[in-house]
Scaffold this motif. Sequence first.
Motif, PDB file in Angstrom:
ATOM      1  N   ARG A 788       0.814  -1.216   0.000  1.00 35.02           N
ATOM      2  CA  ARG A 788       0.000   0.000   0.000  1.00 35.02           C
ATOM      3  C   ARG A 788       0.844   1.260   0.000  1.00 35.02           C
ATOM      4  O   ARG A 788       0.329   2.360  -0.095  1.00 35.02           O
ATOM      5  N   HIS A 789       2.137   1.102   0.154  1.00 30.97           N
ATOM      6  CA  HIS A 789       3.002   2.260   0.368  1.00 30.97           C
ATOM      7  C   HIS A 789       4.288   2.031  -0.430  1.00 30.97           C
ATOM      8  O   HIS A 789       5.055   1.122  -0.147  1.00 30.97           O
ATOM      9  N   GLY A 806      17.298  11.971  -1.512  1.00 32.53           N
ATOM     10  CA  GLY A 806      15.888  12.328  -1.560  1.00 32.53           C
ATOM     11  C   GLY A 806      15.022  11.095  -1.462  1.00 32.53           C
ATOM     12  O   GLY A 806      15.501   9.962  -1.552  1.00 32.53           O
ATOM     13  N   VAL A 807      13.727  11.326  -1.264  1.00 33.16           N
ATOM     14  CA  VAL A 807      12.774  10.224  -1.174  1.00 33.16           C
ATOM     15  C   VAL A 807      11.443  10.679  -1.774  1.00 33.16           C
ATOM     16  O   VAL A 807      11.032  11.829  -1.610  1.00 33.16           O
ATOM     17  N   ALA A 808      10.816   9.787  -2.530  1.00 25.23           N
ATOM     18  CA  ALA A 808       9.476  10.041  -3.076  1.00 25.23           C
ATOM     19  C   ALA A 808       8.605   8.856  -2.724  1.00 25.23           C
ATOM     20  O   ALA A 808       9.074   7.711  -2.695  1.00 25.23           O
ATOM     21  N   ARG A 809       7.359   9.124  -2.438  1.00 26.49           N
ATOM     22  CA  ARG A 809       6.472   8.022  -2.059  1.00 26.49           C
ATOM     23  C   ARG A 809       5.062   8.266  -2.576  1.00 26.49           C
ATOM     24  O   ARG A 809       4.641   9.418  -2.773  1.00 26.49           O
ATOM     25  N   VAL A 810       4.345   7.169  -2.825  1.00 24.02           N
ATOM     26  CA  VAL A 810       2.907   7.224  -3.063  1.00 24.02           C
ATOM     27  C   VAL A 810       2.252   6.271  -2.073  1.00 24.02           C
ATOM     28  O   VAL A 810       2.718   5.144  -1.884  1.00 24.02           O
ATOM     29  N   ILE A 811       1.216   6.754  -1.414  1.00 24.30           N
ATOM     30  CA  ILE A 811       0.466   5.953  -0.448  1.00 24.30           C
ATOM     31  C   ILE A 811      -0.907   5.696  -1.040  1.00 24.30           C
ATOM     32  O   ILE A 811      -1.663   6.634  -1.322  1.00 24.30           O
ATOM     33  N   ILE A 812      -1.220   4.419  -1.237  1.00 23.02           N
ATOM     34  CA  ILE A 812      -2.430   4.024  -1.959  1.00 23.02           C
ATOM     35  C   ILE A 812      -3.624   4.054  -1.018  1.00 23.02           C
ATOM     36  O   ILE A 812      -3.556   3.583   0.119  1.00 23.02           O
ATOM     37  N   ALA A 819      -3.961   7.477  -5.116  1.00 22.71           N
ATOM     38  CA  ALA A 819      -2.792   7.467  -4.239  1.00 22.71           C
ATOM     39  C   ALA A 819      -2.294   8.891  -4.073  1.00 22.71           C
ATOM     40  O   ALA A 819      -2.388   9.714  -4.996  1.00 22.71           O
ATOM     41  N   GLU A 820      -1.772   9.185  -2.891  1.00 27.10           N
ATOM     42  CA  GLU A 820      -1.229  10.513  -2.607  1.00 27.10           C
ATOM     43  C   GLU A 820       0.292  10.453  -2.668  1.00 27.10           C
ATOM     44  O   GLU A 820       0.905   9.523  -2.142  1.00 27.10           O
ATOM     45  N   PHE A 821       0.901  11.440  -3.312  1.00 28.89           N
ATOM     46  CA  PHE A 821       2.357  11.443  -3.463  1.00 28.89           C
ATOM     47  C   PHE A 821       2.983  12.497  -2.571  1.00 28.89           C
ATOM     48  O   PHE A 821       2.354  13.466  -2.141  1.00 28.89           O
ATOM     49  N   SER A 822       4.274  12.312  -2.303  1.00 26.57           N
ATOM     50  CA  SER A 822       5.080  13.334  -1.638  1.00 26.57           C
ATOM     51  C   SER A 822       6.522  13.160  -2.089  1.00 26.57           C
ATOM     52  O   SER A 822       6.942  12.063  -2.464  1.00 26.57           O
ATOM     53  N   VAL A 823       7.283  14.250  -2.065  1.00 28.78           N
ATOM     54  CA  VAL A 823       8.687  14.237  -2.473  1.00 28.78           C
ATOM     55  C   VAL A 823       9.473  15.117  -1.507  1.00 28.78           C
ATOM     56  O   VAL A 823       9.007  16.199  -1.127  1.00 28.78           O
ATOM     57  N   ALA A 824      10.648  14.644  -1.106  1.00 32.27           N
ATOM     58  CA  ALA A 824      11.561  15.472  -0.320  1.00 32.27           C
ATOM     59  C   ALA A 824      12.970  15.243  -0.858  1.00 32.27           C
ATOM     60  O   ALA A 824      13.423  14.105  -0.952  1.00 32.27           O
ATOM     61  N   VAL A 825      13.647  16.317  -1.216  1.00 35.16           N
ATOM     62  CA  VAL A 825      15.017  16.243  -1.740  1.00 35.16           C
ATOM     63  C   VAL A 825      15.878  17.180  -0.904  1.00 35.16           C
ATOM     64  O   VAL A 825      15.477  18.314  -0.596  1.00 35.16           O
ATOM     65  N   GLY A 826      17.058  16.690  -0.513  1.00 36.27           N
ATOM     66  CA  GLY A 826      17.979  17.526   0.255  1.00 36.27           C
ATOM     67  C   GLY A 826      18.286  18.819  -0.465  1.00 36.27           C
ATOM     68  O   GLY A 826      18.410  18.855  -1.698  1.00 36.27           O
TER      69      GLY A 826
END
Length: 891
Positions: A788-789, A806-812, A819-826
């Motif tokens: 789910r993640h 960095g990290v990117a994710r989608v949570i279903i 699904a909702e996405f988010s991104v974080a990059v240094g």
Amino acid sequence: MGLYHLNKIFEPNSIAVIGASETQGSIGRVLMANLTQNGYAGRVIPINPGYSQVAGITAYPSLSEADQAADLAVIATPISTVPGIVRECVEAGVSGAVIISAGGKETGKKGEDLEQEIGHEAKKGGLRIIGPNCMGFIRPDRNLNASFTAHMPPKGNTAFISQSGAICSAMLDLSLKENMGFRYFISIGSMLDVDFGDLIDYLGNDSQVTSILLYIESLTEIKKFMSAAREVSRVKPIVVLKAGRSEAGARAAASHTGALAGEDQVYEAAFRRAGLARVLTLEDFFDCAELLAKQSPPSGRHLVVVTNAGGPGVMAADALTEYGLKLSPLSDDTLSALNDTLPPHWSHGNPIDILGDATPERYARVTEVCFEAEEIDGMLLIVNPQAMTDPADVARALGQDLKRKSYPVFTVIMGGREVEEARQILNHKGVPTYDTPERAVRAFSVMYDYARNLNLLQEIPSRFPQEVEEDEDQVRQLVRKALDQKDGRKEFLSEVESKQLLAAYGIPVNPTVAAGSEEEAQQVAENMGYPLVMKILSPDISHKTEADGIRTDLKNQQDIVEAYQQVTAAAREYDAGAEIQGVSLQPMIQDANVELLIGAKQDPNFGPVVLFGMGGIFAEVLGDRNIGLPPLNRTLARRLMEPTKAYTLLTGYRNMPKADLDYFELLLVCLSHILVDFPEIAELDMNPVMVKNGRPVAVDARVMIQRTRTQPPHHLIIRPYPEQYESEEAPVEGESIFIRPIKPEDAPMLVDLFENLSAKSRYHRFFSPLKSLSSDLLIRLTQIDYDRHIALVALSRNQEEERMLGVARVIIGPDRDDAEFSVAVGDPWQGKGVGMKLLERVLDAGRDYGVQTVYGIVLAENRNMLNLGRELGFQVSQGEEAGSFHLSIRL
């Protein structure tokens, strides 16, 4: 939108009570009284055709005629009227409904049809439903009683969910007696819509909920339940009581594994793998509820027992041994401090018997010494009424101090009426109390099991450990050949084919050759050498021993001729219609140390399960087995074996040599790989697996194949680590970039990434000026359920140690469409293509998962993210909150 609508149910601004009748004793009348007496008087809208006044409030004939909108509708009308009412709720923009009405699927086909009609109407407007056939829910912290029970439990941090109204009533009564606090008290009913998985998801996002209790009679959407439980149980203990432990499904099984892997054993394995703590009785359920409501789970299994009577201390020690717990060894420093505190005749060990003349002051001094001891994981305090010991005085002296300690402290106040005051004092101060040492130890044991099961969630089985060669093509050919049979039934592979399948994945098997005639058997025997074992070869005979179809210790040609004639004749007598294909021959293994049963089957709810235990012809009688869920790695394989008597023998018993357990772990991992790759395998038996010289070899094997449309890994209840999303990317400014799914061990790197984010970047990602990642949030960001993640990290490999860029994710979502996405990059890597690569890869993964729409909320000031979204094809629109934009893309 699922969690948003649940929020509207549990935190409504206004509530419509539909069926708010003034009829004496009606459910609607009780609902109105509960809501208006607890601060919701101005926010309750009674809907009741034919009544102009309900509890002094003007009633409306319908929602459309009310003078204010409702977030939540509580429906208490005959169920035949509910489809129309739900349609009206959708038209009025109501977000959620609690349907009290009974008479749905529990009554048969007519009720089931009504529920389907209700569900159809609700889906038209995204209306979420709790019930039908439920009591409603209570939120003590909001003084919200949307149920037809008259009492409200104390405020607390535990959430309780039950399918049974009777269990709800019993738990509520107990909470009032024992001063057990709750944040949510939910009767879930027949789960037409909102189910256990939805609620676990929702409660997992409430930071004030510290523990969850589930009373389950049946599960729907099991994969959703497992996924939610695996994610939330990492940060909040979940205790489950599952009723209906039936063995009916096992009786129709065709193999040893099928007969032994009954329905309840599979639930047990699933709960364990999901990190849940399971209890088997209502008594234990209520005891754990009290412990969770008042204490945190233990970090270990070492308990100190403080008692003023020797007998109860011995009883506690016996109970600890029974449940696999330990009396904490007392260090020299602790013993020295106790010697300075206690009379000379104290027990000088654990249990700490402080003698029958113990005063409240002596109890206080001893507990203070124990609280300073680092070797202790929990304390059981036993108070027995004696001439010099008044339990009430002890409770008054200790109550507040006991609750403040870092590890669990619980008490046993022995006796009846004369100790009731002591129990009340401790309950009021939030200290768990029990009647007997055994009950207290059982509750502690369940909490320890929860803590231990959490370790299983850290294990992320990799699909390809590359410890053995696997010939997937050979197995696929065997499976396809079996499925090409035209009779449409489940197909058994022959013993020879079954062993070929196992050997293709590195499982050690005894070489076996088929012989279709007496003459061919003689020739095979000459080629193989003696002594040999002969078995009947028939797809219609599952258990060869029952058909007298095995002959052993065959030493020459005459033995082969006689054995062939005997086993074929016996097989025809056993089943005149059986297809006799001949016999199989294999070398005889003599003087084996242990015989094991290792197998698998497809469970209709949980997919493939693996079984390990004692084997041979008495496998069912011995009943020694444990069940696990694939995928497995070596650690999970060891945990699968450990609870069995077979494992005790393998570790060396008396003069039996110790086995090389690495080989058994590897065998189970290889079996897991077969099950992950081939959903067509319905049942698989290796019985016996003989152990000689410390190593296993399968001397008999049987595999059943069936057609399925399900493609791997969708047949698994637990998705394996998705290695397909590992990729080497083009260097960025000279840095080699490697993208892969996140793992639990990435937590330190994620902390480093967070600390390298500027305050502005943190605000853009978390929508708050977050200064640090809490341990709970860190767990939820790194220990994810891959079903789910999806979280992909970008790593730099140019340094001696990897760095997370960095990290990117989608949570279903629950419906798996969105699904909702988010991104974080240094900050040093922003604007250099890292975020784009991560988001592209994570969108590709979402597409593979069948997600249709990916969306996210972006602050208006986050121009980099807005530009990146537009570049990748996201639609940008004004967000619901001021200063935000809503980004969405169709996959």
